[in-house]
Write an enzyme that holds these catalytic residues in place. Sequence first.
Site, mmCIF file in Angstrom:
data_model
loop_
_atom_site.group_PDB
_atom_site.id
_atom_site.type_symbol
_atom_site.label_atom_id
_atom_site.label_comp_id
_atom_site.label_asym_id
_atom_site.label_seq_id
_atom_site.Cartn_x
_atom_site.Cartn_y
_atom_site.Cartn_z
ATOM 1 N N GLU A 59 0.786 -1.220 0.000
ATOM 2 C CA GLU A 59 0.000 0.000 0.000
ATOM 3 C C GLU A 59 0.826 1.281 0.000
ATOM 4 O OE1 GLU A 59 -3.395 0.123 -0.175
ATOM 5 O OE2 GLU A 59 -3.286 -2.044 -0.460
ATOM 6 N N SER A 99 -50.620 -15.804 46.134
ATOM 7 C CA SER A 99 -50.320 -15.878 47.570
ATOM 8 C C SER A 99 -48.834 -15.835 47.882
ATOM 9 C CB SER A 99 -50.922 -17.151 48.161
ATOM 10 O OG SER A 99 -52.326 -17.018 48.239
#
Length: 819
Positions: free
Chosen positions: A115, A423
């Site tokens: 690159e 309950s």
Amino acid sequence: MEKQNGSANTSDKPRRKKSFWHTLLATFQVLAILFFMGVLFAGGTAAGYVASLVKSDPVRSYNEIYQKISANNLTGFAYFKDKTMIGQLVTQEDRRLVSHKEVSPHLIDAIISTEDKYFYEHNGIVPTAIARAAIQQATNSSVQTGGSTLTQQLIKQTILSPKVTPERKFKEIFLALRMERMFSKDQILDAYINRMYFGKNANDSKVYGVQAAAKGIFGVDAKNLNIAQSAYLAGMLQAPSSYIPFKEKGLKLGKERQKVVLGRMLENGKINKQQYDEALAYDIKAHLAKPSPKAFEKYPYLMMEIEERAAKILLDQDFEKNPELKNDSYSKLLEEKRIAVRQGGYHIHTTIDKKIYEEMQKIAADPNNFGPEKPPINGKRMPEQVGAILIQNKTGAILGMMEGRSFKIENTSHVTAPRQPGSSIKPIGVYAPAIEEKIISPNSTVVDEETVFPGNWTPKNYGGSFKGPMSVRSALAQSRNIPAVKIYYETGVRKSLAYVKKMGVSTIEDNDYYLPTALGGFTRGISVEEITNAYATFANSGNFIDAYLIERIDNSEGETIYQHQVKPTPVFSPQTAWMMTDMMRDVVTGGTARKVARYTIGRDVAGKTGTTQEDGDKWFVGYTPDISLGVWVGYDKKYKLSRGSHDNAMNIWGKTFSSVLKINPDLSPAGNYMKRPPDTSTAAIYNANLAASKNPASYGKVEEKKPAEATTKKEDTTKTEQTDDKKTEEDGKKQEQGTETSGDKKEPDKPDEKKDTNKDNSKDSKKDNKKDNSKDTADNPDRKTTKSSEGTSKETKDKKSDKKPDHSIGKKDEKKGEG
């Protein structure tokens, strides 16, 4: 001398030639650039045109450029209690920061050779490369080599648009020159290798940066990449989407590009011919990473919960730093923080025990543990669902969960979604507050009889029968409704619910302050997590310790930004906590939950069952001195649980409890009992309002079913809900003594003789038993009917005009009663 002169002359010629060719090349570059500019800018000066293109671009500071090149969406990770990885947080991208020093030198060589071979020499741009690219573009050459340095590529990816235009190109050149003066080569290289796109990994997620690419494509860290792998990854930078090696075409093109990269590396002296040949022969396909289940696919409920809780923690930290933020929309801020969690590179350490969690998931996935699937509603499947949680009492750490049967069917967590508690609310909302307020003791007498409460509300027991005088201990063990409401009324609704709130229940609303909440009739309900967490208060000697899932959060740099701190909150005295535990032991050994006893394997277990109206929900919450486990079962929509499903909550609790202790017996050692604190007295406290009978004729009475036609007119009394168990009674099926469904039986209670004394205390009997009827316990009890409990309910409300029952209220609450 001649030789010397000759040698001198010979040595000078190459230097002169090099200087000459260098000058000629530079001249050619300038001419080429001017030529290109002349082609583009005929009719005007190139300099003027360039100035016009870049004049709108601001002069950026060091900090601004630094923020741009270092602002990366980073991959975050979550971990189990033992520090093993759960997986990466939900994201479409995978990026993990590394320094160039943590990367294989082969990869750095491959990138620079391909690159930007002059990376360590140029000042941001390479004029020859720019000229070459310009000529290729102007002449429409079939070969386009590009002229960007790594610096220019970084700018294109972070600051400017990738779109190719003359304006962007010249801005890029000027910014590259400026960046090179501000940052070192190493800083630029680090930013580059962490920013660039490398296609997709084995799981088809986009990967950014060399570390994510190395892990996602080859299954190794970037520092361990070999020459062949390095060359392949470096080659992908040219066209990432074209060179993805998990596709045949991509692999073929990628290997061709790899060969080019290896050639450049050989050309630049980064590898020798042998290394070149070996790299070409390397089997890339055989060394690709294998697809693995994403964490969100394997643990969807857990990952969703981790993300949500982490976002709330970080948002709370923001509120502490800037209280004015609370003026903004909480939901909007939370969503923003959720996105930040996904992209911030956080490392989130949880309390979840991997083995326990996976065992609980296994139990939830087994259809044999559940009742039948009901017909779909609006196309959505309706399996019997489950929510369960295991909490370590002393710390509040959540060790495992069952959030549901299948995330694909229902993605709401049944651990955190409120359901009507039935309950199971009685221990924390009725009995413990009353004991703490010295209104009752376990051996106090309370009369189970037909009772009309303020607002003309007449609740019923599960099964419709009444048993007369009984101990508080027996009333809780058998889950009798009337004694619970009487006690709740004596204590006061607001006072009782204040205790519930102190135990972390966050879903109580203003219109929940009415008598039916004694039986679980809440507007929104309570989550499995919150009610289980509340029960742990009894195991912690009356101190509430908030349950938590996230132990620690580290940022992307490894700094700890959050550490959980255990903060006990006193709620009950140790004496009250022990008495509640002692009474709830009876629930397990001989009460409504005695089917759990076979699973306790020598542990000291206390707990309570819960059932809502029309059997929409079933609960069992049980605990030892060390751990608390809560289980809920029911349907997402309002289907009744089938008769065969009635014990599922207890069975799932038992299977989970025994499995967990097989995995780790030390979580709750056998023989560890909650010890009775000093000065604990269980002597009966006499309260005439509870112990004196007002309706003895109702003892043993079973409410008769009314003919269907008797309730068709609006003026008729509100009908009483029938349960599956009631239907079973009609079929003549005998039910077991002491269970929640045995309220209609006429068999006598069998309380613990040692514990149950109903003797009146002579001093207490002289007390003034008149109660202030304006107390908060009577806060409009007629507004609603009970929505839950181990018992059916009935409510009538007098209209102001004619004092006749309002049937519409009963109908509305029947729906709520199903949870």
